[in-house]
Scaffold this motif. Structure first.
Motif, PDB file in Angstrom:
ATOM      1  N   PHE A   1       0.808  -1.218   0.000  1.00  0.00           N
ATOM      2  CA  PHE A   1       0.000   0.000   0.000  1.00  0.00           C
ATOM      3  C   PHE A   1       0.846   1.275   0.000  1.00  0.00           C
ATOM      4  O   PHE A   1       0.334   2.363   0.255  1.00  0.00           O
TER       5      PHE A   1
ATOM      6  N   ASP B   1      -9.540   4.552  -4.119  1.00  0.00           N
ATOM      7  CA  ASP B   1      -8.583   3.934  -3.200  1.00  0.00           C
ATOM      8  C   ASP B   1      -9.304   3.175  -2.090  1.00  0.00           C
ATOM      9  O   ASP B   1      -8.898   2.075  -1.712  1.00  0.00           O
TER      10      ASP B   1
ATOM     11  N   LEU C   1      -9.014  -0.849  -1.339  1.00  0.00           N
ATOM     12  CA  LEU C   1      -8.722  -1.424  -0.019  1.00  0.00           C
ATOM     13  C   LEU C   1      -9.825  -2.385   0.414  1.00  0.00           C
ATOM     14  O   LEU C   1      -9.539  -3.459   0.963  1.00  0.00           O
ATOM     15  N   LYS C   2     -11.069  -2.049   0.147  1.00  0.00           N
ATOM     16  CA  LYS C   2     -12.179  -2.962   0.442  1.00  0.00           C
ATOM     17  C   LYS C   2     -12.043  -4.252  -0.356  1.00  0.00           C
ATOM     18  O   LYS C   2     -12.297  -5.346   0.158  1.00  0.00           O
TER      19      LYS C   2
ATOM     20  N   ASN D   1      -9.437  -6.609   1.048  1.00  0.00           N
ATOM     21  CA  ASN D   1     -10.015  -7.352   2.158  1.00  0.00           C
ATOM     22  C   ASN D   1     -10.862  -8.511   1.641  1.00  0.00           C
ATOM     23  O   ASN D   1     -10.736  -9.644   2.100  1.00  0.00           O
TER      24      ASN D   1
ATOM     25  N   ALA E   1      -5.146  -3.581   5.016  1.00  0.00           N
ATOM     26  CA  ALA E   1      -6.023  -2.885   4.063  1.00  0.00           C
ATOM     27  C   ALA E   1      -7.225  -2.297   4.792  1.00  0.00           C
ATOM     28  O   ALA E   1      -7.626  -1.151   4.541  1.00  0.00           O
ATOM     29  N   THR E   2      -7.780  -3.055   5.708  1.00  0.00           N
ATOM     30  CA  THR E   2      -8.938  -2.594   6.468  1.00  0.00           C
ATOM     31  C   THR E   2      -8.576  -1.412   7.360  1.00  0.00           C
ATOM     32  O   THR E   2      -9.311  -0.414   7.411  1.00  0.00           O
TER      33      THR E   2
ATOM     34  N   ILE F   1      -6.102   0.732   7.020  1.00  0.00           N
ATOM     35  CA  ILE F   1      -5.824   1.916   6.199  1.00  0.00           C
ATOM     36  C   ILE F   1      -7.131   2.528   5.691  1.00  0.00           C
ATOM     37  O   ILE F   1      -7.309   3.747   5.708  1.00  0.00           O
ATOM     38  N   ARG F   2      -8.072   1.685   5.272  1.00  0.00           N
ATOM     39  CA  ARG F   2      -9.388   2.191   4.843  1.00  0.00           C
ATOM     40  C   ARG F   2     -10.060   2.944   5.981  1.00  0.00           C
ATOM     41  O   ARG F   2     -10.588   4.040   5.798  1.00  0.00           O
TER      42      ARG F   2
ATOM     43  N   THR G   1      -8.578  -7.259  -7.688  1.00  0.00           N
ATOM     44  CA  THR G   1      -9.075  -6.132  -6.916  1.00  0.00           C
ATOM     45  C   THR G   1      -9.961  -5.244  -7.757  1.00  0.00           C
ATOM     46  O   THR G   1      -9.938  -5.323  -8.986  1.00  0.00           O
TER      47      THR G   1
END
Length: 160
Positions: free
Chosen positions: A46, A61, A65-66, A69, A109-110, A112-113, A159
């Motif tokens: 990331f 973005d 990120l979702k 996950n 990822a979660t 950061i989201r 993704t």
């Protein structure tokens, strides 16, 4: 005329466009190699995101990120769990370490989201606390196995 062009260019630069591009799971997976550095490996995935200006992050973005996950969850359910069930001994242990590294990627990822959503004014403190606890648990499991082989499993997913 020059003033207008300069003003438009400055305004455009102030809005951070989506920095992530569509990726295959295999291209972002950190499950292979050895255990012990999953947190750093996940953060490297990331690294294109300006962590100092999360409030300007783009909706694309957040969607990326979702989707990280989501595809990591799918890889866990459809690749790692069946492979662990079918293996034994050292092989099962190495696949389990890969699964833990996959979880670290998913949870980074979660987090950061959630950090982006928080920077943009949303109250996500409860979710942040829950997900941070999960992340720290998986980072600790990865660090406890530092230096031991970790198995990469290919998985067909992309993704957003």
């Amino acid at each position: 005329m020059r003033f207008s062009i300069a003003l438009i260019a400055a305004s455009a630069a102030a809005v951070q466009a989506g920095v992530f591009t569509q990726k295959n799971y295999d291209d972002i997976s950190i499950s292979g190699g050895v255990a012990g550095n999953a947190e750093q490996e996940a953060l490297a995935v990331f690294s294109a995101l300006d962590m100092n200006d999360l409030a300007s992050a783009d909706e694309d973005d957040i969607d990326f990120l979702k989707s990280v996950n989501s595809i990591c969850n799918d890889a866990e359910d459809e690749a790692f769990n069946p492979a662990i069930d079918a293996a034994s001994g050292d092989e099962a242990d190495a696949i389990q370490r890969g699964k833990i590294k996959n979880k670290v990627l998913k949870l980074e990822a979660t987090i950061i989201r959630l950090m982006i959503q928080q920077a943009q004014g949303e109250d996500v403190s409860d979710d942040m606390a829950t997900e941070s606890k999960k992340l720290q648990n998986n980072i600790q499991q990865d660090e406890d196995e530092a230096g031991n082989e970790s198995t990469f499993l290919s998985f067909d997913a992309t993704t957003a």
